[in-house]
Design an enzyme around this catalytic site. Structure first.
Site, short mmCIF file in Angstrom:
data_model
loop_
_atom_site.label_atom_id
_atom_site.label_comp_id
_atom_site.label_asym_id
_atom_site.label_seq_id
_atom_site.Cartn_x
_atom_site.Cartn_y
_atom_site.Cartn_z
N HIS A 135 64.48 46.25 6.28
CA HIS A 135 65.74 44.89 6.33
C HIS A 135 64.96 45.20 7.84
O HIS A 135 65.29 44.16 8.61
CB HIS A 135 67.03 46.36 6.34
CG HIS A 135 67.43 45.77 5.00
ND1 HIS A 135 68.33 44.53 4.59
CD2 HIS A 135 67.22 46.01 3.69
CE1 HIS A 135 69.05 44.52 3.50
NE2 HIS A 135 68.28 45.65 2.80
N ASP B 29 64.75 42.67 15.97
CA ASP B 29 65.10 42.42 15.49
C ASP B 29 64.93 42.37 14.03
O ASP B 29 64.35 41.16 13.28
CB ASP B 29 66.85 41.73 15.02
CG ASP B 29 68.12 42.91 15.05
OD1 ASP B 29 68.25 43.74 14.37
OD2 ASP B 29 69.25 42.41 15.40
#
Length: 465
Positions: free
Chosen positions: A156, A364
């Site tokens: 992720h 991110d």
């Protein structure tokens, strides 16, 4: 079966003193939980408190299996190797990674524990989906224990370029662990490319960006950008309770012309300090006036026992205090700062209030806050200011993109968003919402699970409406 560091639940005390388990917030839970409700499934993870394994009841039809972790396990595996070694390295070494041999030993021990739990619970021929950087060794261990299983792994967070990953003392073991999977998924194509390069450089394997050969076995690699339940978020944002709450929030903020909102975990990768600095300079130059513009910064507490995070919170709160002291007025703070968790309905109300959503991480993997904001703007209004270094930027090309390391550039983009013509804002938002509807959580799961199980049966069963 999903294997993740945490179970998708939090416990709380009910008015009668009993323990209640509720679905927890967070990107991973938001992504996976709506899918697992579609079919009998098991989630293996930690329940959130140290000590013996706790009994956690099934939630929405998903069986919960708790893995026990001690205080030492949390300190050395989670706070240590996972979040003081891997996390900073995977986020471009925004903070210096820390290496301790005992942390690696704990990481191995805990990954073994999770893998053994999954091996004991999984039915013959089951599909096991391992999640994220905390458990990179699990696929390899699980393949040795249960070669009958179909094993997927999804990262992720960002996966770093070779020159950064090569710093890791245990780089080969981590790569081999991930390669126990049949399919390794990343958020972006560049991450898959980085991984393939490392398979060649470190392990001497034959690899492309899509396939890596380990003897006679082929491990497939690909990019599968994670998403949200778009329709559910839009429905929540349009609900009467949320609409009324949003109206009240705007009144509480003094009915300003512009509300700038940021919602982050308290993490040094999120660019909170840079954002506050840019906003302070806009106030100082007079380009932004307190009475006309309000900034709301939600910083959800995170990893509060890790020294880097304690220091970050102190710096952020000191800067918020300085800005409010210099530019605020009685009853009119320059920044409304909230260091607390929020439930989904309250967040949806904040998204509706925000004229400008500033999502400006330094790095991110995806950033689902950006997607939640877009899903919540059911009237096609609202400007998304988005970091180029968030995975979401590859999908939301119509956002007001910025480089959060460039303070002058960040200030310019914020001002562009506040001054943009309504038609421009609406056109951008409409395009982003159309993309998000077509690429929601079910589309993500369908793409990944179809690649994992090429019969298509699993994807169909788990992603049906």
């Amino acid at each position: 079966m999903v294997v993740a560091h945490r179970l998708p639940v939090d416990d709380s005390v009910a008015p009668d003193g009993a323990c209640e388990w509720r679905r927890s917030p967070g990107g991973l839970v938001s992504a996976l939980h709506p899918i697992l409700r579609q079919s009998p499934a098991t989630w293996v993870g930690w329940a959130g408190q140290t000590g013996p394994a706790r009994h956690v009841p099934d939630l929405d039809g998903v069986h919960m299996h708790s893995v026990p972790l001690s205080t030492e396990d949390i300190a050395e595996h989670y706070e240590g190797f996972a979040n003081a070694t891997l996390w900073p390295l995977y986020h471009d070494a925004v903070e210096q990674p820390v290496y301790h041999r005992r942390w690696w030993e704990a990481y191995q021990r805990i990954n073994q524990r999770y893998a053994e739990a999954a091996a004991d619970l999984a039915e013959p021929g089951a599909t096991v989906w391992v999640q994220d950087y905390h458990l990179q060794l699990v696929p390899g261990i699980l393949r040795e224990l249960r070669p009958d299983l179909t094993i997927g792994f999804f990262m992720h967070v960002p996966f770093p370029p070779p020159e950064l990953f090569m710093q890791l003392p245990r780089r080969a073991e981590l790569l081999r662990g991930m390669l126990g999977a049949d399919l390794i998924g990343f958020q972006r194509a560049q991450a898959a490319h980085n991984f393939a390069q490392l398979a060649v450089k470190v392990l001497g394997l034959q690899a492309s960006d899509r396939r890596i050969a380990i003897g006679d076995r082929i491990v497939r690699v690909g990019a599968f950008p994670v998403s949200i339940d778009t329709a559910d978020m839009a429905s929540l944002a349009a609900s009467r309770g949320v609409v009324d709450r949003a109206r009240q929030l705007r009144a509480d903020l003094g009915e300003p012309k512009h509300v700038i909102l940021s919602v982050d975990r308290m993490d040094y990768t999120k660019g909170i300090e840079q954002r506050l600095k840019a906003y302070s300079e806009l106030l100082d130059s007079g380009q932004v006036k307190v009475r006309d513009t309000v900034m709301v910064q939600v910083a959800v507490p995170s990893r509060e026992r890790v020294e880097q995070y304690k220091a970050l919170r102190e710096r952020v709160e000191r800067e918020v205090g300085r800005i409010n002291g210099e530019y605020g007025r009685v009853g009119e703070p320059a920044i409304h700062y909230l260091n607390q968790p929020f439930d989904r309905a309250e967040l949806a109300a904040l998204y509706r209030v925000a004229d400008i959503m500033a999502v400006t991480p330094l790095r991110d993997g995806m950033n689902l806050v950006a997607k939640e904001y877009v899903a919540s703007r059911v009237d096609d209004t609202g400007a998304l200011v988005l970091s180029e270094f968030a995975g979401a930027a590859a999908e939301f090309t119509q956002a007001y993109l910025c480089n959060p390391h460039d303070l002058d550039g960040l200030k310019a983009v914020l001002m562009h968003a506040t001054r943009a013509a309504p038609d421009d804002v609406e056109e951008r938002m409409r395009a982003m919402r159309a993309h998000l509807r077509a690429h929601d959580i079910r589309a993500w799961a369908r793409a990944y699970l179809t690649a994992l199980d090429r019969t298509g049966v699993l994807a169909t069963r788990l992603t049906q409406a």
